[in-house]
Every structure is written in C-alpha cells, then in structure tokens.
Write a protein that holds these residues in place. Structure first.
Motif, PDB file in Angstrom:
ATOM      1  N   VAL A  52       0.865  -1.177   0.000  1.00 33.50           N
ATOM      2  CA  VAL A  52       0.000   0.000   0.000  1.00 33.50           C
ATOM      3  C   VAL A  52       0.906   1.232   0.000  1.00 33.50           C
ATOM      4  CG1 VAL A  52      -1.791   1.259   1.247  1.00 33.50           C
ATOM      5  CG2 VAL A  52      -1.765  -1.256   1.273  1.00 33.50           C
ATOM      6  N   SER A  53       0.854   2.000  -1.081  1.00 29.73           N
ATOM      7  CA  SER A  53       1.719   3.179  -1.169  1.00 29.73           C
ATOM      8  C   SER A  53       1.038   4.433  -0.646  1.00 29.73           C
ATOM      9  CB  SER A  53       2.192   3.393  -2.606  1.00 29.73           C
ATOM     10  OG  SER A  53       1.091   3.552  -3.474  1.00 29.73           O
ATOM     11  N   SER A  54      -0.303   4.435  -0.634  1.00 27.45           N
ATOM     12  CA  SER A  54      -0.994   5.638  -0.190  1.00 27.45           C
ATOM     13  C   SER A  54      -2.438   5.330   0.176  1.00 27.45           C
ATOM     14  CB  SER A  54      -0.977   6.680  -1.317  1.00 27.45           C
ATOM     15  OG  SER A  54      -1.701   7.830  -0.968  1.00 27.45           O
ATOM     16  N   ILE A  55      -2.896   5.974   1.246  1.00 24.36           N
ATOM     17  CA  ILE A  55      -4.316   5.979   1.594  1.00 24.36           C
ATOM     18  C   ILE A  55      -4.718   7.446   1.717  1.00 24.36           C
ATOM     19  CG2 ILE A  55      -6.077   5.365   3.295  1.00 24.36           C
ATOM     20  CD1 ILE A  55      -4.259   3.052   4.174  1.00 24.36           C
ATOM     21  N   ILE A  56      -5.713   7.847   0.941  1.00 26.92           N
ATOM     22  CA  ILE A  56      -6.201   9.225   0.992  1.00 26.92           C
ATOM     23  C   ILE A  56      -7.633   9.204   1.514  1.00 26.92           C
ATOM     24  CG2 ILE A  56      -6.799  11.286  -0.340  1.00 26.92           C
ATOM     25  CD1 ILE A  56      -4.567  10.494  -2.297  1.00 26.92           C
ATOM     26  N   VAL A  57      -7.875   9.983   2.557  1.00 27.82           N
ATOM     27  CA  VAL A  57      -9.208  10.125   3.132  1.00 27.82           C
ATOM     28  C   VAL A  57      -9.631  11.570   2.883  1.00 27.82           C
ATOM     29  CG1 VAL A  57     -10.611   9.926   5.222  1.00 27.82           C
ATOM     30  CG2 VAL A  57      -8.603   8.451   4.931  1.00 27.82           C
ATOM     31  N   SER A  58     -10.779  11.760   2.268  1.00 28.98           N
ATOM     32  CA  SER A  58     -11.231  13.123   1.988  1.00 28.98           C
ATOM     33  C   SER A  58     -12.669  13.322   2.441  1.00 28.98           C
ATOM     34  CB  SER A  58     -11.103  13.440   0.493  1.00 28.98           C
ATOM     35  OG  SER A  58     -11.862  12.537  -0.269  1.00 28.98           O
ATOM     36  N   ASN A  59     -12.945  14.537   2.905  1.00 24.56           N
ATOM     37  CA  ASN A  59     -14.278  14.923   3.343  1.00 24.56           C
ATOM     38  C   ASN A  59     -14.836  15.902   2.316  1.00 24.56           C
ATOM     39  OD1 ASN A  59     -16.603  15.728   4.591  1.00 24.56           O
ATOM     40  ND2 ASN A  59     -15.637  16.598   6.402  1.00 24.56           N
ATOM     41  N   ALA A  60     -15.789  15.457   1.525  1.00 24.81           N
ATOM     42  CA  ALA A  60     -16.385  16.293   0.484  1.00 24.81           C
ATOM     43  C   ALA A  60     -17.486  17.197   1.023  1.00 24.81           C
ATOM     44  CB  ALA A  60     -16.942  15.414  -0.631  1.00 24.81           C
ATOM     45  N   SER A  61     -17.839  17.014   2.280  1.00 23.75           N
ATOM     46  CA  SER A  61     -18.891  17.806   2.902  1.00 23.75           C
ATOM     47  C   SER A  61     -18.301  19.113   3.449  1.00 23.75           C
ATOM     48  CB  SER A  61     -19.504  17.006   4.055  1.00 23.75           C
ATOM     49  OG  SER A  61     -20.319  17.822   4.861  1.00 23.75           O
ATOM     50  N   ALA A  62     -19.124  20.125   3.554  1.00 21.50           N
ATOM     51  CA  ALA A  62     -18.697  21.381   4.173  1.00 21.50           C
ATOM     52  C   ALA A  62     -18.724  21.291   5.693  1.00 21.50           C
ATOM     53  CB  ALA A  62     -19.593  22.527   3.700  1.00 21.50           C
ATOM     54  N   SER A  63     -19.282  20.208   6.226  1.00 27.10           N
ATOM     55  CA  SER A  63     -19.422  20.020   7.673  1.00 27.10           C
ATOM     56  C   SER A  63     -18.330  19.109   8.227  1.00 27.10           C
ATOM     57  CB  SER A  63     -20.775  19.384   7.981  1.00 27.10           C
ATOM     58  OG  SER A  63     -21.825  20.162   7.470  1.00 27.10           O
ATOM     59  N   LYS A  64     -18.069  19.237   9.531  1.00 31.12           N
ATOM     60  CA  LYS A  64     -17.168  18.306  10.211  1.00 31.12           C
ATOM     61  C   LYS A  64     -17.788  16.917  10.166  1.00 31.12           C
ATOM     62  CE  LYS A  64     -15.318  21.534  13.619  1.00 31.12           C
ATOM     63  NZ  LYS A  64     -15.240  21.843  15.056  1.00 31.12           N
ATOM     64  N   THR A  65     -16.946  15.934   9.934  1.00 25.61           N
ATOM     65  CA  THR A  65     -17.386  14.542   9.882  1.00 25.61           C
ATOM     66  C   THR A  65     -16.294  13.680  10.494  1.00 25.61           C
ATOM     67  OG1 THR A  65     -18.522  15.019   7.799  1.00 25.61           O
ATOM     68  CG2 THR A  65     -18.251  12.728   8.361  1.00 25.61           C
ATOM     69  N   THR A  66     -16.672  12.578  11.122  1.00 25.13           N
ATOM     70  CA  THR A  66     -15.663  11.668  11.664  1.00 25.13           C
ATOM     71  C   THR A  66     -15.640  10.384  10.841  1.00 25.13           C
ATOM     72  OG1 THR A  66     -17.187  10.624  13.233  1.00 25.13           O
ATOM     73  CG2 THR A  66     -15.952  12.563  14.013  1.00 25.13           C
ATOM     74  N   PHE A  67     -14.486   9.711  10.895  1.00 29.33           N
ATOM     75  CA  PHE A  67     -14.365   8.425  10.223  1.00 29.33           C
ATOM     76  C   PHE A  67     -13.536   7.492  11.091  1.00 29.33           C
ATOM     77  CE2 PHE A  67     -10.349  10.263   9.063  1.00 29.33           C
ATOM     78  CZ  PHE A  67      -9.478   9.191   8.929  1.00 29.33           C
ATOM     79  N   SER A  68     -13.694   6.205  10.836  1.00 31.79           N
ATOM     80  CA  SER A  68     -12.881   5.176  11.484  1.00 31.79           C
ATOM     81  C   SER A  68     -12.355   4.258  10.387  1.00 31.79           C
ATOM     82  CB  SER A  68     -13.693   4.371  12.494  1.00 31.79           C
ATOM     83  OG  SER A  68     -14.151   5.206  13.537  1.00 31.79           O
ATOM     84  N   LEU A  69     -11.129   3.765  10.578  1.00 33.46           N
ATOM     85  CA  LEU A  69     -10.486   2.903   9.596  1.00 33.46           C
ATOM     86  C   LEU A  69      -9.745   1.804  10.344  1.00 33.46           C
ATOM     87  CD1 LEU A  69      -9.908   2.667   6.506  1.00 33.46           C
ATOM     88  CD2 LEU A  69      -7.860   4.041   6.919  1.00 33.46           C
ATOM     89  N   ASP A  70      -9.959   0.548   9.937  1.00 32.34           N
ATOM     90  CA  ASP A  70      -9.326  -0.604  10.565  1.00 32.34           C
ATOM     91  C   ASP A  70      -8.619  -1.454   9.520  1.00 32.34           C
ATOM     92  OD1 ASP A  70     -10.585  -0.110  13.163  1.00 32.34           O
ATOM     93  OD2 ASP A  70     -12.427  -0.842  12.237  1.00 32.34           O
ATOM     94  N   TRP A  71      -7.621  -2.196   9.983  1.00 31.58           N
ATOM     95  CA  TRP A  71      -6.886  -3.146   9.158  1.00 31.58           C
ATOM     96  C   TRP A  71      -7.023  -4.520   9.782  1.00 31.58           C
ATOM     97  CZ3 TRP A  71      -1.632  -4.565  11.094  1.00 31.58           C
ATOM     98  CH2 TRP A  71      -1.059  -5.588  10.352  1.00 31.58           C
ATOM     99  N   TYR A  72      -7.317  -5.537   8.961  1.00 30.65           N
ATOM    100  CA  TYR A  72      -7.438  -6.914   9.423  1.00 30.65           C
ATOM    101  C   TYR A  72      -6.212  -7.699   8.986  1.00 30.65           C
ATOM    102  CZ  TYR A  72      -9.232 -11.615  10.178  1.00 30.65           C
ATOM    103  OH  TYR A  72      -9.410 -12.910  10.610  1.00 30.65           O
TER     104      TYR A  72
END
Length: 113
Positions: free
Chosen positions: A33-53
């Motif tokens: 994995v060379s890159s992971i990009i997380v983007s928020n397209a909303s104008a509002s604050k948003t939270t995210f969670s990311l896990d690896w198995y």
C-alpha cells in the motif's frame, strides 16, 4: 514474489455509517500500500474510522477511531503497509456519503498463500 504478475491499482470507496470492507488483498497476492487518501467532500465536520485486518493473527487493528475531519479536507497516509492475501481494510463515517477513501496498491503474485 514473482514480479512478472504485478498490478498497480487504486481502489475508491465512499463510507457509510456502517462498517464495510474497502479493500481485500486477492488470493495468491501480496499488496504494498503506497498511499491511503481520506477526503471529506462535505462542508461540515465529519468523523471516520479505519481498521486493518491481519489474517495471520485474525485480528482487527484500529488505524483511526472517530477521527474528526473538518469540512472539505483531506488526509494522506503514505508508505504504510505490506499486506498478505486476505488482509483487508474496513471503514465507516459518522455521516453517509461524505467521506471517501482511496487506496493505492501494488499487487504482486505470490506462490505462498
């Protein structure tokens, strides 16, 4: 690892409010994995969670847990992982259709399963 069967791919997914698999390493492949990009397209604050198995330990590892992103923002992780067949990423967001995850991988054929 046999370099003759290497694929470069970018996988994209829009997160929902339920955990969903984003990328799973195919059978008989190793993935860098060379890159992971997380983007928020909303104008509002948003939270995210990311896990690896990890298939070797049968364990989920948290990479980001309820991580807040300001509106219209982006986060990039680079040079993070070498994954084996069956390893995967999953994610969710506090609001559906606002967070996008793009994962850039190099998949190499492996005779080891």
């Amino acid at each position: 690892m046999n370099g003759a069967a290497t694929k470069n791919r970018t996988i994209g997914a829009v997160l929902t409010t339920s955990n969903a698999d984003l990328y799973t390493v195919p059978t008989r492949y190793i993935s860098n994995v060379s890159s992971i990009i997380v983007s928020n397209a909303s104008a509002s604050k948003t939270t995210f969670s990311l896990d690896w198995y990890d298939t070797v330990t049968s364990t989920w590892y948290t990479l980001a847990e309820v991580t807040e992103m300001t509106g219209n923002s982006i986060l990039q992780l680079t040079n993070g992982f070498q994954l084996q067949a069956g390893d995967k990423f999953r994610g969710l967001a506090s609001a559906a259709d606002s967070i996008t995850v793009s994962i850039r991988v190099e998949e190499s054929y492996s005779v080891v399963t």
